[in-house]
Design a protein around this motif. Structure first.
Motif, PDB file in Angstrom:
ATOM      1  N   PHE A 182      10.166 -16.903   9.239  1.00 14.98           N
ATOM      2  CA  PHE A 182      11.537 -16.810   8.713  1.00 14.98           C
ATOM      3  C   PHE A 182      12.365 -15.828   9.545  1.00 14.98           C
ATOM      4  N   GLY A 183      13.535 -16.260   9.990  1.00 23.11           N
ATOM      5  CA  GLY A 183      14.391 -15.404  10.813  1.00 23.11           C
ATOM      6  C   GLY A 183      13.760 -15.240  12.181  1.00 23.11           C
ATOM      7  N   CYS A 184      13.381 -16.365  12.779  1.00 25.64           N
ATOM      8  CA  CYS A 184      12.575 -16.320  14.017  1.00 25.64           C
ATOM      9  C   CYS A 184      13.356 -15.822  15.225  1.00 25.64           C
ATOM     10  N   GLY A 185      14.686 -15.926  15.206  1.00 31.14           N
ATOM     11  CA  GLY A 185      15.483 -15.477  16.353  1.00 31.14           C
ATOM     12  C   GLY A 185      15.032 -16.168  17.632  1.00 31.14           C
ATOM     13  N   LYS A 186      14.940 -15.395  18.706  1.00 34.73           N
ATOM     14  CA  LYS A 186      14.564 -15.993  19.999  1.00 34.73           C
ATOM     15  C   LYS A 186      13.084 -16.366  20.065  1.00 34.73           C
ATOM     16  N   TYR A 188      10.026 -14.977  20.560  1.00 29.06           N
ATOM     17  CA  TYR A 188       8.939 -14.542  21.444  1.00 29.06           C
ATOM     18  C   TYR A 188       7.634 -14.471  20.648  1.00 29.06           C
ATOM     19  N   LEU A 189       7.743 -13.863  19.441  1.00 27.96           N
ATOM     20  CA  LEU A 189       6.530 -13.660  18.637  1.00 27.96           C
ATOM     21  C   LEU A 189       6.001 -14.980  18.091  1.00 27.96           C
ATOM     22  N   THR A 190       6.886 -15.916  17.843  1.00 23.68           N
ATOM     23  CA  THR A 190       6.458 -17.224  17.323  1.00 23.68           C
ATOM     24  C   THR A 190       5.697 -17.989  18.406  1.00 23.68           C
ATOM     25  N   LEU A 210      12.397 -20.702  11.429  1.00 26.13           N
ATOM     26  CA  LEU A 210      13.680 -20.973  10.773  1.00 26.13           C
ATOM     27  C   LEU A 210      14.665 -19.856  11.082  1.00 26.13           C
ATOM     28  N   ASP A 211      15.888 -20.224  11.379  1.00 31.59           N
ATOM     29  CA  ASP A 211      16.914 -19.202  11.615  1.00 31.59           C
ATOM     30  C   ASP A 211      18.290 -19.801  11.312  1.00 31.59           C
ATOM     31  N   LEU A 212      19.231 -18.911  11.030  1.00 31.61           N
ATOM     32  CA  LEU A 212      20.597 -19.355  10.725  1.00 31.61           C
ATOM     33  C   LEU A 212      21.327 -19.838  11.968  1.00 31.61           C
ATOM     34  N   LYS A 213      20.881 -19.342  13.135  1.00 31.00           N
ATOM     35  CA  LYS A 213      21.684 -19.541  14.348  1.00 31.00           C
ATOM     36  C   LYS A 213      21.333 -20.837  15.072  1.00 31.00           C
ATOM     37  N   LYS A 214      22.356 -21.704  15.182  1.00 24.75           N
ATOM     38  CA  LYS A 214      22.157 -23.039  15.779  1.00 24.75           C
ATOM     39  C   LYS A 214      21.739 -22.936  17.257  1.00 24.75           C
ATOM     40  N   ILE A 236      17.312 -25.107  11.794  1.00 24.68           N
ATOM     41  CA  ILE A 236      18.425 -24.250  11.377  1.00 24.68           C
ATOM     42  C   ILE A 236      18.386 -24.202   9.856  1.00 24.68           C
ATOM     43  N   GLY A 237      18.553 -23.031   9.291  1.00 23.18           N
ATOM     44  CA  GLY A 237      18.592 -22.972   7.829  1.00 23.18           C
ATOM     45  C   GLY A 237      18.536 -21.552   7.321  1.00 23.18           C
ATOM     46  N   ASN A 238      18.848 -21.441   6.036  1.00 22.70           N
ATOM     47  CA  ASN A 238      18.805 -20.149   5.363  1.00 22.70           C
ATOM     48  C   ASN A 238      17.472 -20.039   4.605  1.00 22.70           C
ATOM     49  N   ILE A 239      16.861 -18.890   4.703  1.00 23.70           N
ATOM     50  CA  ILE A 239      15.553 -18.693   4.074  1.00 23.70           C
ATOM     51  C   ILE A 239      15.579 -19.122   2.598  1.00 23.70           C
ATOM     52  N   THR A 253       7.681 -12.828   8.858  1.00 27.56           N
ATOM     53  CA  THR A 253       9.112 -12.544   8.965  1.00 27.56           C
ATOM     54  C   THR A 253       9.257 -11.207   9.676  1.00 27.56           C
ATOM     55  N   LEU A 254       9.815 -11.272  10.861  1.00 24.87           N
ATOM     56  CA  LEU A 254       9.855 -10.086  11.709  1.00 24.87           C
ATOM     57  C   LEU A 254      11.297  -9.672  11.962  1.00 24.87           C
ATOM     58  N   HIS A 255      11.636  -8.509  11.441  1.00 18.27           N
ATOM     59  CA  HIS A 255      12.978  -7.957  11.612  1.00 18.27           C
ATOM     60  C   HIS A 255      14.061  -8.835  11.003  1.00 18.27           C
ATOM     61  N   ALA A 256      13.742  -9.566   9.948  1.00 23.00           N
ATOM     62  CA  ALA A 256      14.801 -10.318   9.257  1.00 23.00           C
ATOM     63  C   ALA A 256      15.640  -9.285   8.508  1.00 23.00           C
ATOM     64  N   CYS A 257      16.964  -9.454   8.593  1.00 25.32           N
ATOM     65  CA  CYS A 257      17.838  -8.362   8.173  1.00 25.32           C
ATOM     66  C   CYS A 257      17.831  -8.142   6.661  1.00 25.32           C
ATOM     67  N   ASP A 258      17.762  -6.866   6.280  1.00 23.75           N
ATOM     68  CA  ASP A 258      17.969  -6.402   4.903  1.00 23.75           C
ATOM     69  C   ASP A 258      17.224  -7.259   3.883  1.00 23.75           C
ATOM     70  N   ILE A 259      17.964  -7.829   2.903  1.00 21.00           N
ATOM     71  CA  ILE A 259      17.262  -8.540   1.823  1.00 21.00           C
ATOM     72  C   ILE A 259      16.756  -9.918   2.246  1.00 21.00           C
ATOM     73  N   ALA A 260      17.039 -10.344   3.495  1.00 18.99           N
ATOM     74  CA  ALA A 260      16.427 -11.594   3.992  1.00 18.99           C
ATOM     75  C   ALA A 260      14.907 -11.437   3.941  1.00 18.99           C
ATOM     76  N   THR A 261      14.423 -10.218   4.166  1.00 19.22           N
ATOM     77  CA  THR A 261      12.980  -9.962   4.067  1.00 19.22           C
ATOM     78  C   THR A 261      12.487 -10.236   2.646  1.00 19.22           C
ATOM     79  N   ASP A 262      13.275  -9.813   1.658  1.00 18.35           N
ATOM     80  CA  ASP A 262      12.853 -10.030   0.259  1.00 18.35           C
ATOM     81  C   ASP A 262      12.841 -11.518  -0.091  1.00 18.35           C
ATOM     82  N   MET A 263      13.847 -12.245   0.434  1.00 21.19           N
ATOM     83  CA  MET A 263      13.865 -13.703   0.188  1.00 21.19           C
ATOM     84  C   MET A 263      12.601 -14.323   0.761  1.00 21.19           C
ATOM     85  N   ALA A 264      12.261 -13.880   1.974  1.00 22.27           N
ATOM     86  CA  ALA A 264      11.089 -14.434   2.655  1.00 22.27           C
ATOM     87  C   ALA A 264       9.813 -14.086   1.890  1.00 22.27           C
TER      88      ALA A 264
HETATM   89  C1  SAM Z   1      16.724  -9.105  14.344  1.00 20.00           C
HETATM   90  S1  SAM Z   1      16.477 -10.817  14.496  1.00 20.00           S
HETATM   91  C2  SAM Z   1      14.735 -10.920  14.661  1.00 20.00           C
HETATM   92  C3  SAM Z   1      14.254 -12.098  15.434  1.00 20.00           C
HETATM   93  C4  SAM Z   1      12.739 -12.221  15.628  1.00 20.00           C
HETATM   94  N1  SAM Z   1      12.060 -12.494  14.381  1.00 20.00           N
HETATM   95  C5  SAM Z   1      12.146 -11.026  16.302  1.00 20.00           C
HETATM   96  O1  SAM Z   1      11.482 -10.219  15.644  1.00 20.00           O
HETATM   97  O2  SAM Z   1      12.358 -10.849  17.494  1.00 20.00           O
HETATM   98  C6  SAM Z   1      16.745 -11.361  12.843  1.00 20.00           C
HETATM   99  C7  SAM Z   1      16.966 -12.852  12.742  1.00 20.00           C
HETATM  100  O3  SAM Z   1      16.943 -13.215  11.366  1.00 20.00           O
HETATM  101  C8  SAM Z   1      17.887 -14.219  11.175  1.00 20.00           C
HETATM  102  N2  SAM Z   1      18.253 -14.249   9.743  1.00 20.00           N
HETATM  103  C9  SAM Z   1      18.814 -13.248   9.027  1.00 20.00           C
HETATM  104  N3  SAM Z   1      19.017 -13.663   7.752  1.00 20.00           N
HETATM  105  C10 SAM Z   1      18.533 -14.920   7.657  1.00 20.00           C
HETATM  106  C11 SAM Z   1      18.442 -15.865   6.615  1.00 20.00           C
HETATM  107  N4  SAM Z   1      18.882 -15.580   5.398  1.00 20.00           N
HETATM  108  N5  SAM Z   1      17.924 -17.095   6.872  1.00 20.00           N
HETATM  109  C12 SAM Z   1      17.453 -17.385   8.126  1.00 20.00           C
HETATM  110  N6  SAM Z   1      17.509 -16.506   9.161  1.00 20.00           N
HETATM  111  C13 SAM Z   1      18.041 -15.300   8.938  1.00 20.00           C
HETATM  112  C14 SAM Z   1      19.027 -13.837  12.097  1.00 20.00           C
HETATM  113  O4  SAM Z   1      19.843 -14.942  12.416  1.00 20.00           O
HETATM  114  C15 SAM Z   1      18.292 -13.291  13.292  1.00 20.00           C
HETATM  115  O5  SAM Z   1      18.097 -14.253  14.290  1.00 20.00           O
END
Ligand code: SAM
Length: 391
Positions: A182-186, A188-190, A210-214, A236-239, A253-264
């Motif tokens: 969840f929140g995979c971003g670029k 590397y870790l996946t 899964l990530d929000l960014k297209k 593409i999608g929201n957790i 879920t690695l470095h997913a922002c704030d409460i995105a971690t809790d959703m995950a």
């Molecule tokens: C700081 S990046 C971390 C990327 C990667 N996991 C890493 O550790 O390198 C956080 C990512 O979480 C995604 N993200 C944040 N909230 C999200 C949500 N509700 N659903 C899906 N992705 C989310 C952001 O778009 C962003 O790409």
């Protein structure tokens, strides 16, 4: 043979390879085992002690004199057994109720190891060995040389894989392992996770990132196809809206922002994910909630409040996971000098039923902090635990 003299002698002569204190006698001692091995730090010969608790490890380096004192103090009442692996012989020391020690001498079974701290680190992803995804993502060149500016990333990927390796025994080699990042971003870790599980550990996996960014998702799918990583797909999608799975083996879920971690974490709990690996990031929620006059001397300093809130948030998450039957550890993900966001929550499902033994202390902590944690709210709203049990 006198046990104390034997330990002193072996340490004085630098003949110890490993020593393990186990079989706890004293219930007040929280750790269950101490593992000791010699180590060289710069030019000093020291001993590295690992204290194993049920959910964490504490490490200490001691001089030979301190180490002897520490071992002898534990023989006198705390542990019933000491196993020594030495250069010439092994010894087993059994300590009875009257604290009399019986020393049993055995043949040596371990070879001395190179104890220099400076020896080249053996990584899972090896240096100088070309690796397809690391080359594609520009971490190493075609000869396997890691680029200078990507060295931290290389170490981070390896550290992450070591943590995966530690829990892989929870997976069944005869089944397809379902993993979501969840929140995979670029990613590397996946990619590292896929490479390790499929190409090194030989698991059959299906990984979804899964990530929000297209744009990021399009790029990751392009890389996965170029590398022929067939069972790695990005969406593409929201957790909180992701409902494609009903069960899962691992949620990352690695470095997913704030409460995105809790959703995950909540999704993983609902799917009874066997393993959870989560590195939280920017925990703002509790920062605005925490209030307790007793903590004012700390919380009046903004930076302390921010760090305290982060640690409190992760403690609350970890405790909620434990309450829900996960054996949970908090580990250092990467050295603090690189990022303060370096804690990894590793949780492995160990039982189905709610662990009531820690509910009261959890509630006390939450009330003391005046916190209304989002993860707790999700758990209660969805009747994972009843309100009577947790409020
Ligand atoms: C700081 S990046 C971390 C990327 C990667 N996991 C890493 O550790 O390198 C956080 C990512 O979480 C995604 N993200 C944040 N909230 C999200 C949500 N509700 N659903 C899906 N992705 C989310 C952001 O778009 C962003 O790409």
């Amino acid at each position: 043979m006198n046990a104390n003299n034997l330990i002193k002698d072996i340490i004085d002569k630098k003949e110890l390879i490993q020593l393990v204190l186990s079989n706890k006698r004293n219930k007040d001692v929280e750790y269950t085992k101490i593992n000791i091995r010699p180590i060289k730090i710069k030019d000093d010969f020291m001993y590295h002690l690992t204290y194993s608790y049920s959910n964490k490890e504490i490490h200490k380096n001691l001089s030979d004199k301190e180490c002897i004192e520490e071992i002898i103090s534990h023989i006198n009442g705390n542990f019933k057994q000491v196993q020594l692996y030495c250069v010439n012989n092994d010894y087993q020391i059994l300590i009875n109720k009257k604290l009399n020690a019986n020393v049993i001498k055995k043949k040596a079974t371990k070879k001395p190891v190179d104890i220099s701290h400076n020896r080249k680190k053996k990584y899972i992803l090896e240096e100088d060995v070309p690796c397809d995804f690391l080359q594609y993502l520009g971490v190493m060149n075609e000869h396997g040389n890691v680029k200078k500016q990507k060295r931290d990333k290389f170490r981070q990927l390896n550290r992450f894989l070591e943590m995966v390796k530690d829990i892989e025994s929870n997976f069944d080699k005869n089944k397809k392992i379902k993993i979501i990042d969840f929140g995979c971003g670029k990613s590397y870790l996946t990619f590292a996770l896929y490479y390790y599980l499929v190409k090194i550990a030989k698991f059959n996996v299906e990984i979804v990132g899964l990530d929000l960014k297209k744009d990021v998702i399009e790029y990751c799918n392009k890389v996965a196809r170029a590398l022929n990583y067939d069972n790695l797909n990005f969406q593409i999608g929201n957790i909180s809206d992701f409902n494609e799975f009903t069960e899962i083996d691992m949620m990352v879920t690695l470095h997913a922002c704030d409460i995105a971690t809790d959703m995950a974490l909540f999704k993983a709990i609902c799917w009874k994910s066997k393993v959870i690996l989560s590195v939280p990031c920017c925990q703002h929620e509790l920062n605005s909630q925490i209030k307790n006059d007793l903590l004012n001397p700390m919380l009046k300093y903004g930076i302390i409040k921010e760090r305290f809130s982060s640690l409190a948030t992760d403690s609350i998450r970890a405790n909620l996971l434990e309450i829900l039957g996960y054996k949970t550890q908090i580990l250092e993900f990467i050295e603090t000098e690189h990022t303060p966001k370096n804690l990894l929550i590793r949780a492995v499902k160990s039982k189905e039923e709610v662990d009531k033994s820690i509910v009261d202390e959890y509630k006390e902590l939450r009330n003391f902090l005046n916190a209304s944690p989002y993860l707790e709210k999700l758990i209660l709203e969805n009747n994972i635990i009843s309100k009577e049990q947790l409020i």
